[in-house]
Write an enzyme that holds these catalytic residues in place. Sequence first.
Site, short mmCIF file in Angstrom:
data_model
loop_
_atom_site.label_atom_id
_atom_site.label_comp_id
_atom_site.label_asym_id
_atom_site.label_seq_id
_atom_site.Cartn_x
_atom_site.Cartn_y
_atom_site.Cartn_z
N GLU A 70 0.83 -1.21 0.00
CA GLU A 70 0.00 0.00 0.00
C GLU A 70 0.87 1.27 0.00
O GLU A 70 0.47 2.30 -0.57
CB GLU A 70 -0.89 -0.07 1.25
CG GLU A 70 -1.50 1.19 1.72
CD GLU A 70 -2.02 1.01 3.15
OE1 GLU A 70 -2.52 -0.08 3.48
OE2 GLU A 70 -1.92 1.97 3.92
N HIS B 242 -12.67 -12.01 6.22
CA HIS B 242 -13.46 -10.78 6.26
C HIS B 242 -14.94 -11.01 6.17
O HIS B 242 -15.72 -10.06 6.16
CB HIS B 242 -12.98 -9.81 5.18
CG HIS B 242 -11.67 -9.21 5.57
ND1 HIS B 242 -10.48 -9.69 5.11
CD2 HIS B 242 -11.37 -8.21 6.42
CE1 HIS B 242 -9.50 -9.00 5.66
NE2 HIS B 242 -10.01 -8.09 6.45
N HIS C 195 3.87 -11.11 7.50
CA HIS C 195 2.50 -11.34 6.99
C HIS C 195 2.06 -10.15 6.17
O HIS C 195 2.32 -9.00 6.52
CB HIS C 195 1.54 -11.55 8.17
CG HIS C 195 0.11 -11.35 7.78
ND1 HIS C 195 -0.57 -12.26 7.01
CD2 HIS C 195 -0.75 -10.33 8.01
CE1 HIS C 195 -1.80 -11.80 6.79
NE2 HIS C 195 -1.93 -10.63 7.39
C1 LIG Z 1 -5.40 -5.32 9.34
N1 LIG Z 1 -6.08 -4.07 9.20
C2 LIG Z 1 -5.69 -2.95 9.90
C3 LIG Z 1 -5.47 -1.76 9.20
N2 LIG Z 1 -5.09 -0.64 9.83
C4 LIG Z 1 -4.91 -0.67 11.15
N3 LIG Z 1 -4.53 0.43 11.79
N4 LIG Z 1 -5.13 -1.79 11.87
C5 LIG Z 1 -5.51 -2.94 11.29
O1 LIG Z 1 -5.69 -3.95 11.97
N5 LIG Z 1 -5.65 -1.74 7.87
C6 LIG Z 1 -5.97 -2.92 7.12
C7 LIG Z 1 -6.77 -3.86 7.93
C8 LIG Z 1 -8.11 -3.28 8.23
N6 LIG Z 1 -8.77 -4.10 9.11
C9 LIG Z 1 -9.40 -3.71 10.22
C10 LIG Z 1 -9.93 -4.73 10.96
C11 LIG Z 1 -10.64 -4.45 12.10
C12 LIG Z 1 -10.81 -3.14 12.51
C13 LIG Z 1 -11.61 -2.94 13.73
O2 LIG Z 1 -12.15 -3.87 14.24
N7 LIG Z 1 -11.75 -1.74 14.24
C14 LIG Z 1 -12.55 -1.57 15.41
C15 LIG Z 1 -11.90 -0.63 16.38
C16 LIG Z 1 -10.70 -1.26 17.02
C17 LIG Z 1 -10.27 -0.50 18.24
O3 LIG Z 1 -9.49 0.39 18.17
N8 LIG Z 1 -10.83 -0.83 19.38
C18 LIG Z 1 -10.54 -0.19 20.64
C19 LIG Z 1 -11.71 0.65 21.07
C20 LIG Z 1 -12.91 -0.17 21.00
C21 LIG Z 1 -14.21 0.56 21.19
O4 LIG Z 1 -14.89 0.82 20.24
N9 LIG Z 1 -14.59 0.76 22.43
C22 LIG Z 1 -15.93 1.15 22.73
C23 LIG Z 1 -16.20 0.70 24.15
C24 LIG Z 1 -16.15 -0.80 24.25
C25 LIG Z 1 -17.39 -1.45 23.76
O5 LIG Z 1 -18.42 -1.29 24.41
O6 LIG Z 1 -17.34 -2.13 22.71
C26 LIG Z 1 -16.06 2.65 22.57
O7 LIG Z 1 -15.03 3.35 22.55
O8 LIG Z 1 -17.18 3.11 22.41
C27 LIG Z 1 -10.21 -1.24 21.66
O9 LIG Z 1 -10.32 -2.44 21.38
O10 LIG Z 1 -9.78 -0.88 22.75
C28 LIG Z 1 -13.92 -1.07 14.99
O11 LIG Z 1 -14.82 -1.32 15.79
O12 LIG Z 1 -14.07 -0.45 13.95
C29 LIG Z 1 -10.27 -2.12 11.79
C30 LIG Z 1 -9.56 -2.40 10.61
N1 LIG Z 2 -1.27 -9.88 13.45
C1 LIG Z 2 -2.34 -9.12 12.87
C2 LIG Z 2 -2.14 -8.96 11.40
C3 LIG Z 2 -3.25 -8.28 10.70
S1 LIG Z 2 -2.82 -7.72 9.13
C4 LIG Z 2 -3.64 -9.81 13.14
O1 LIG Z 2 -3.63 -11.02 13.27
O2 LIG Z 2 -4.66 -9.16 13.27
ZN LIG Z 3 -3.51 -9.19 7.54
#
Ligand SMILES: CN1c2c(nc(N)[nH]c2=O)NC[C@@H]1CNc1ccc(C(=O)N[C@@H](CCC(=O)N[C@@H](CCC(=O)N[C@@H](CCC(=O)O)C(=O)O)C(=O)O)C(=O)O)cc1
Ligand SMILES: N[C@@H](CCS)C(=O)O
Ligand SMILES: [Zn+2]
Length: 771
Positions: free
Chosen positions: A618, A707, A654
């Site tokens: 990317e 996904h 990965h």
């Molecule tokens: C592998 N991928 C990623 C990318 N980029 C990243 N920076 N990280 C990655 O992993 N790019 C390519 C891909 C994209 N894939 C994904 C996969 C999954 C998510 C995802 O699940 N995002 C979550 C937010 C994750 C997070 O930061 N969680 C925090 C806060 C959680 C939260 O929402 N808390 C609540 C309170 C708790 C509750 O009641 O649930 C709140 O704040 O309100 C944490 O775990 O602490 C999403 O939900 O979108 C993104 C990209």
């Molecule tokens: N170790 C990470 C890679 C995502 S690209 C995971 O398992 O979520």
């Molecule tokens: Zn991955």
Amino acid sequence: MITHNLGYPRIGAKRELKRACEQYWSGKIDISVLLEEGKRLRREHWLLQKEKGIDLIPTNDFSFYDQVLDMSYTLGAVPKRFSNVFLEESQPLDLYFAMARGYQKNGFDITAMEMTKWFDTNYHYIVPEFYKDQQFKLNAIKVVDELKEAKSLNLEAKPVLIGPITYLLLGKEKEEGFNRLDLINRLLPIYVELLSLLEAEGAEWIQLDEPFLVTNLSEKEKEVYIEVYNALAKRFPTLKIMLATYFEGLHENTSWVAQLPVHALHVDLVRGKKQLNELLSAIPEKLQLSLGLVDGRNIWKNNFEQSLSIIEKAIGTIGSDRISIAPSCSLLHTPFDLDNETDEATLPSEVKNWMAFAKQKIEELSLLAELARENPSEKAKNAFEANKFAMKSKLTSRLIHDKKVENAVKEITIDHAKRNNPFNIRQALQHGSLKLPLFPTTTIGSFPQTKEVRLLRSQLKKGGITANAYETAIKSEIQKAISWQEQIGLDVLVHGEFERNDMVEYFGEQLNGFAFTKFGWVQSYGSRAVKPPIIYGDVDRIDPMTVAWTEYAQTLTDLPVKGMLTGPVTILQWSFVRNDQSREETTNQIALAIRKEVQDLELAGIKVIQIDEPAIREGLPLRKEAWKNYLDWAIRAFRISASAVNDETQIHTHMCYSEFNDIIESIAAMDADVITIETSRSQMELLDAFVDFKYPNEIGPGVYDIHSPRVPSEKEMEALLEKAALLIPIRNLWVNPDCGLKTRGWKETDKALVKMVNAAKALREKYQVEA
Ligand SMILES: CN1c2c(nc(N)[nH]c2=O)NC[C@@H]1CNc1ccc(C(=O)N[C@@H](CCC(=O)N[C@@H](CCC(=O)N[C@@H](CCC(=O)O)C(=O)O)C(=O)O)C(=O)O)cc1
Ligand SMILES: N[C@@H](CCS)C(=O)O
Ligand SMILES: [Zn+2]
């Protein structure tokens, strides 16, 4: 001179759209509630832009999932496997969501459409599928209704569409024997129909996004551009088409693009600063120019002094009535509102004062327009002084520079990027020490981030539970995950990443030189968002970041537990980065930090360490002439992070969502002992590059798409493995999913991994018998 915007973040300041979509998908709310929430968000975002003084406001930038999928739906490019299931009377949004997420209900089992990265961003779009007999059919409801909605609020609306050529180029031929660009003859009439409807609804301006214009185009692509835009101009002599380009300059395309018969051309003057002079001299008499001045890809304040001098120059050459100003690209890639960030501990006010999110960027635009006028208001003049102060404070701040780090980067030598011995020697030593079976099974790192786990972290952050209670709860998750992995027969285990909010943010929170936010969400795909950390200063690692969790997991089992790190290029790519030093310099600093962590994991007895680099592809520049330089420093940074270990320590990497053909040589040059890649959605097509190149090291082609909640059958995975086994030497082959499992639930994860292990066992049996 007017102001306009190319697109606004649609997820809402507090991710309201995520919650609404997910509640709808899980059956908790009715479709009408979801539709109403979409409407409310659109209205709120439009009115905010209006209130901040934006003259032309984008519509159709809202999406329930993805703007490219919206376009496919609007143009009737719905793959047959869906249209045969969803009948005319079905809820249109259900068909739309099924295209994105797959459909495994009511006896159906339909795979989702592919997803890939939007140019060099961390946003993913749903890839249009094209077939030889591809037909298009207009479904204009969304585009037209959003225009009507905006008009009913008395807004000057500018519908935004992906331009026809970019739309075709974004897609993929799903069968051989044709070129998707040749579909333009069938597609153009649908665009004409759509533009006619919008014109009839009173649209004065239409924005057609053609970001492919900044790439190296073939003669054929260039010809199609010229034909299509001439045809549109002929058919719509009075409709004002704004041709939007972004993410780079136009380079060698400048002169002919400037001649296209459109009303206005938008250019990105953040990524393509240098193009202005050439454009101003090449611009025909009637063409208007939209200056993309405010950075839509980063969170730093605009430098008013610099922007005003650009505006002045443009006005001086072609006059203010032919100039508009805008963000460089859609603001989709920036967080919503900096005002929501009030925590000094995570975002010091000194750093915050250098920053701007979408709402602030819109304000910046209005201020710039005001300042460019003859007698700006007192408010604007004060804002100019405050901006100058912020710029100066960033230049002179003591928060940014750390001599120790800067010297360490200067002292990097070629040896930092070298393992002790070549792969074949390392492989023999690793096989001797790890004693894994043929077709070893593993996962990519994360296990389901359940509501309960996220809630624990949220409680810890709010002070609702103690750090000890949090640690105990996470350890209990790790313990359950380890014993479950042993039980289902995986060979190389992972601790599950339960303690991580995100694979980049987690590291950012522990590294010097990073700030982070509470609400700085940016859409990644569908309802999923990320909160990119902010790199503002020199990066250093003081204490181990992952060792205690991995070490704990390793105490629970005799099987190897894989240490799990994010690589330097991915940390850079998925953060908001410094704009005062090169990306290479910042990446080297991060590489040295990760290198220390790798060394500490090895010292703690961890024999397998994975350094994820899903963002290497990317990060590839959009212009081919810049590839070599990028790949040289990016691969070197990975190697710096990975090379300080003994030969027996097995380094994995990965990657997901990547087309590998173009960069396979560089991937091989990373020299990871094992690489796991995403291949299942493309039916192992992505493996071809590795096969053609005779990739020498070990490789784990993903056997199931993570996904979608769909659980693949054992036979399906076996078939994919059989395919891979014919292509790759079997002693080099691993068995794993496409990517991490954090977005999945435990029920489907358990089912899928049991099947995956069985598929590996079946192959083991077959090949051991054959051997
Ligand atoms: C592998 N991928 C990623 C990318 N980029 C990243 N920076 N990280 C990655 O992993 N790019 C390519 C891909 C994209 N894939 C994904 C996969 C999954 C998510 C995802 O699940 N995002 C979550 C937010 C994750 C997070 O930061 N969680 C925090 C806060 C959680 C939260 O929402 N808390 C609540 C309170 C708790 C509750 O009641 O649930 C709140 O704040 O309100 C944490 O775990 O602490 C999403 O939900 O979108 C993104 C990209
Ligand atoms: N170790 C990470 C890679 C995502 S690209 C995971 O398992 O979520
Ligand atoms: Zn991955």
